[in-house]
Design a protein around this motif. Structure first.
Motif, PDB file in Angstrom:
ATOM      1  N   LEU A  40     -40.558   1.967  32.024  1.00 37.76           N
ATOM      2  CA  LEU A  40     -41.141   2.918  31.080  1.00 37.76           C
ATOM      3  C   LEU A  40     -41.408   4.249  31.782  1.00 37.76           C
ATOM      4  O   LEU A  40     -41.598   4.289  32.999  1.00 37.76           O
ATOM      5  CB  LEU A  40     -42.448   2.366  30.512  1.00 37.76           C
ATOM      6  CG  LEU A  40     -42.359   1.027  29.776  1.00 37.76           C
ATOM      7  CD1 LEU A  40     -43.746   0.584  29.297  1.00 37.76           C
ATOM      8  CD2 LEU A  40     -41.394   1.100  28.605  1.00 37.76           C
TER       9      LEU A  40
ATOM     10  N   GLY B 255     -40.673   6.769  37.563  1.00 37.36           N
ATOM     11  CA  GLY B 255     -39.637   6.100  36.791  1.00 37.36           C
ATOM     12  C   GLY B 255     -38.241   6.283  37.343  1.00 37.36           C
ATOM     13  O   GLY B 255     -37.465   5.329  37.428  1.00 37.36           O
TER      14      GLY B 255
ATOM     15  N   VAL C 254     -41.358  -5.562  33.652  1.00 39.49           N
ATOM     16  CA  VAL C 254     -41.587  -4.219  33.112  1.00 39.49           C
ATOM     17  C   VAL C 254     -42.391  -3.420  34.125  1.00 39.49           C
ATOM     18  O   VAL C 254     -43.418  -3.898  34.628  1.00 39.49           O
ATOM     19  CB  VAL C 254     -42.355  -4.267  31.773  1.00 39.49           C
ATOM     20  CG1 VAL C 254     -42.774  -2.862  31.354  1.00 39.49           C
ATOM     21  CG2 VAL C 254     -41.516  -4.918  30.685  1.00 39.49           C
TER      22      VAL C 254
ATOM     23  N   ASP D  56     -44.656  -0.212  34.265  1.00 36.60           N
ATOM     24  CA  ASP D  56     -45.362   0.543  33.234  1.00 36.60           C
ATOM     25  C   ASP D  56     -46.313   1.592  33.807  1.00 36.60           C
ATOM     26  O   ASP D  56     -47.461   1.272  34.129  1.00 36.60           O
ATOM     27  CB  ASP D  56     -46.155  -0.424  32.343  1.00 36.60           C
ATOM     28  CG  ASP D  56     -47.142   0.304  31.453  1.00 36.60           C
ATOM     29  OD1 ASP D  56     -46.792   1.396  30.955  1.00 36.60           O
ATOM     30  OD2 ASP D  56     -48.264  -0.209  31.276  1.00 36.60           O
TER      31      ASP D  56
ATOM     32  N   LEU E  29     -47.241   4.046  31.843  1.00 39.88           N
ATOM     33  CA  LEU E  29     -47.655   4.707  30.599  1.00 39.88           C
ATOM     34  C   LEU E  29     -48.830   4.042  29.898  1.00 39.88           C
ATOM     35  O   LEU E  29     -49.732   4.702  29.424  1.00 39.88           O
ATOM     36  CB  LEU E  29     -46.469   4.767  29.624  1.00 39.88           C
ATOM     37  CG  LEU E  29     -45.211   5.480  30.085  1.00 39.88           C
ATOM     38  CD1 LEU E  29     -44.174   5.458  28.971  1.00 39.88           C
ATOM     39  CD2 LEU E  29     -45.505   6.902  30.522  1.00 39.88           C
ATOM     40  N   TYR E  30     -48.796   2.731  29.742  1.00 47.84           N
ATOM     41  CA  TYR E  30     -49.716   1.927  28.943  1.00 47.84           C
ATOM     42  C   TYR E  30     -49.579   2.323  27.467  1.00 47.84           C
ATOM     43  O   TYR E  30     -48.487   2.694  27.034  1.00 47.84           O
ATOM     44  CB  TYR E  30     -51.145   2.040  29.461  1.00 47.84           C
ATOM     45  CG  TYR E  30     -51.948   0.781  29.239  1.00 47.84           C
ATOM     46  CD1 TYR E  30     -51.437  -0.462  29.580  1.00 47.84           C
ATOM     47  CD2 TYR E  30     -53.229   0.831  28.692  1.00 47.84           C
ATOM     48  CE1 TYR E  30     -52.169  -1.621  29.382  1.00 47.84           C
ATOM     49  CE2 TYR E  30     -53.974  -0.322  28.497  1.00 47.84           C
ATOM     50  CZ  TYR E  30     -53.437  -1.543  28.831  1.00 47.84           C
ATOM     51  OH  TYR E  30     -54.162  -2.687  28.634  1.00 47.84           O
TER      52      TYR E  30
ATOM     53  N   PRO F  68     -46.150   2.100  24.355  1.00 48.20           N
ATOM     54  CA  PRO F  68     -44.959   1.633  25.080  1.00 48.20           C
ATOM     55  C   PRO F  68     -45.179   0.320  25.822  1.00 48.20           C
ATOM     56  O   PRO F  68     -44.291  -0.542  25.847  1.00 48.20           O
ATOM     57  CB  PRO F  68     -44.675   2.781  26.041  1.00 48.20           C
ATOM     58  CG  PRO F  68     -45.240   3.990  25.369  1.00 48.20           C
ATOM     59  CD  PRO F  68     -46.487   3.501  24.687  1.00 48.20           C
ATOM     60  N   ALA F  69     -46.349   0.133  26.429  1.00 47.70           N
ATOM     61  CA  ALA F  69     -46.614  -1.108  27.149  1.00 47.70           C
ATOM     62  C   ALA F  69     -46.652  -2.298  26.194  1.00 47.70           C
ATOM     63  O   ALA F  69     -46.105  -3.377  26.493  1.00 47.70           O
ATOM     64  CB  ALA F  69     -47.925  -1.005  27.915  1.00 47.70           C
TER      65      ALA F  69
ATOM     66  N   ALA G  21     -43.048  -3.062  25.217  1.00 48.05           N
ATOM     67  CA  ALA G  21     -42.269  -3.639  26.316  1.00 48.05           C
ATOM     68  C   ALA G  21     -42.669  -5.082  26.576  1.00 48.05           C
ATOM     69  O   ALA G  21     -41.830  -5.918  26.932  1.00 48.05           O
ATOM     70  CB  ALA G  21     -42.445  -2.797  27.571  1.00 48.05           C
TER      71      ALA G  21
ATOM     72  N   LEU H  35     -45.519  -7.762  33.664  1.00 47.55           N
ATOM     73  CA  LEU H  35     -45.681  -6.352  33.386  1.00 47.55           C
ATOM     74  C   LEU H  35     -46.589  -5.778  34.457  1.00 47.55           C
ATOM     75  O   LEU H  35     -47.742  -6.194  34.582  1.00 47.55           O
ATOM     76  CB  LEU H  35     -46.276  -6.121  31.989  1.00 47.55           C
ATOM     77  CG  LEU H  35     -46.380  -4.656  31.527  1.00 47.55           C
ATOM     78  CD1 LEU H  35     -46.233  -4.562  30.011  1.00 47.55           C
ATOM     79  CD2 LEU H  35     -47.687  -4.000  31.963  1.00 47.55           C
TER      80      LEU H  35
ATOM     81  N   HIS I 235     -48.592  -2.679  35.738  1.00 53.26           N
ATOM     82  CA  HIS I 235     -49.185  -1.470  35.173  1.00 53.26           C
ATOM     83  C   HIS I 235     -49.704  -0.566  36.291  1.00 53.26           C
ATOM     84  O   HIS I 235     -50.485  -1.000  37.137  1.00 53.26           O
ATOM     85  CB  HIS I 235     -50.332  -1.857  34.237  1.00 53.26           C
ATOM     86  CG  HIS I 235     -51.151  -0.687  33.806  1.00 53.26           C
ATOM     87  ND1 HIS I 235     -50.636   0.314  33.009  1.00 53.26           N
ATOM     88  CD2 HIS I 235     -52.427  -0.347  34.070  1.00 53.26           C
ATOM     89  CE1 HIS I 235     -51.571   1.223  32.805  1.00 53.26           C
ATOM     90  NE2 HIS I 235     -52.658   0.849  33.440  1.00 53.26           N
TER      91      HIS I 235
ATOM     92  N   SER J 203     -54.280  -0.095  24.975  1.00 55.20           N
ATOM     93  CA  SER J 203     -52.966  -0.490  24.461  1.00 55.20           C
ATOM     94  C   SER J 203     -53.131  -1.570  23.402  1.00 55.20           C
ATOM     95  O   SER J 203     -53.955  -2.484  23.570  1.00 55.20           O
ATOM     96  CB  SER J 203     -52.099  -1.022  25.596  1.00 55.20           C
ATOM     97  OG  SER J 203     -50.882  -1.546  25.112  1.00 55.20           O
TER      98      SER J 203
END
Length: 320
Positions: free
Chosen positions: A140, A147, A209, A211, A213-214, A217-218, A221, A231, A233, A242
């Protein structure tokens, strides 16, 4: 010496003459080659970070690349987080133990652009995330430095498929340039719609994933992950909360893992910097600006109008 100085919190730096620093016990002077303008620099200088209001004036720059006794090094600083000056000056004073000695052939601008953002991508993927060969990865915020680096690092680690997700057209293009197999637009706040796009792009349930962003989008995903998926984060630029629902976590036995560079040991950080330095093809979108133009460059980086990460060039490396 010439240095960029934050005159007061919330204002861009001005370039002026400043007395060179004097090293204390365990410290060395680094002749700075390149210093990136990072989100952490902008946050600290704003006076609104959890580190508190910095004492001004000070030289910003939480990291840089330079030379010590003719040897190229990468170095961190605590500028803006604690009293003292940083990397955006002709000379920086840093603890000798924090230096990471680099190969002679390394491009100082490339490594400065990667910096701690790429360290985070490397550690989050291969350490916290436990990425193994043949896995499918969703990145993400793939147009940012973290990224872009993550897409390439996932490839280097043997990922079978890398799906990138980014909001703007420019960010999506940066993700493609980084080598993503597929790019998904983050142009909706509909969790179900984004989940469908990510799942279709992955072609199979994803394993990991990344991430930064959280937010929405999280949550989307997470729905694209398979049983036992992870995931990782490491940032909340899309939101501090989120809509990640309980049924998604439980039905897939997912693992949600937090990551921060602040938890790294000095040795772990140095190991990642050395790894990044040795990957000559690993790079992110960046532009160079002379130190003399630090003020306008700072404002463009803060406004998001720069061509990727801005790296201030303080001096050119000596001919090898």
């Amino acid at each position: 010496m010439r240095a960029a100085l934050i005159p007061e919190p919330g204002r861009p730096p001005v370039v002026a003459d400043r007395e060179p620093p004097q090293p204390g016990p365990g410290q060395v002077l680094v002749d700075v080659l390149a210093a990136p303008i990072t989100p952490l620099d902008l946050l600290c200088a704003s006076g609104t970070s959890y580190f508190g209001v910095p004492r001004t004036p000070y030289v910003p720059g939480v990291q840089g690349v330079g030379t010590v006794d003719g040897r190229t090094v990468w170095f961190p600083t605590s500028a803006g987080m604690a009293p003292g000056d940083g990397s955006m000056a002709a000379v920086a004073c840093v603890p000798e133990a924090d230096l990471v000695r680099l190969p002679a052939r390394v491009d100082p601008v490339r490594l400065a652009a990667l910096g701690l953002s790429a360290v985070a991508a490397h550690r989050a993927l291969t350490g916290t995330g436990g990425l193994t060969e043949g896995e499918t990865v969703i990145v993400l915020g793939a147009g940012g430095v973290v990224g872009q680096a993550a897409v390439q690092l996932a490839r280097l680690a043997g990922a079978a498929r890398v799906v990138a997700a980014a909001r703007s057209a420019a960010a999506q293009e940066r993700a493609r340039t980084a080598g993503a197999d597929a790019v998904v637009a983050l142009d909706t706040d509909d969790v179900g719609e984004l989940a469908t796009r990510l799942t279709e792009a992955a072609g199979r349930p994803a394993d990991l994933v990344l991430d930064p962003l959280y937010g929405v989008p999280a949550a989307a995903a997470a729905r694209a992950l398979g049983t036992g998926g992870r995931l990782v984060h490491l940032g909340g630029s899309a939101g501090e909360t989120s809509p990640l629902d309980s049924s998604t976590l439980r039905s897939r036995s997912l693992r949600v893992l937090g990551y921060t560079n602040n938890a790294l040991t000095r040795e772990e950080r140095a190991e990642s910097v050395a790894f990044l330095a040795g990957q000559d093809q690993l790079t992110v979108a960046h532009e160079t600006v002379p130190l003399a133009d630090a003020g306008p460059a700072w404002e463009r980086q803060a406004a998001g109008t720069a061509e990727g990460r801005i790296v201030l060039v303080v001096r050119h490396p000596p001919e090898s």
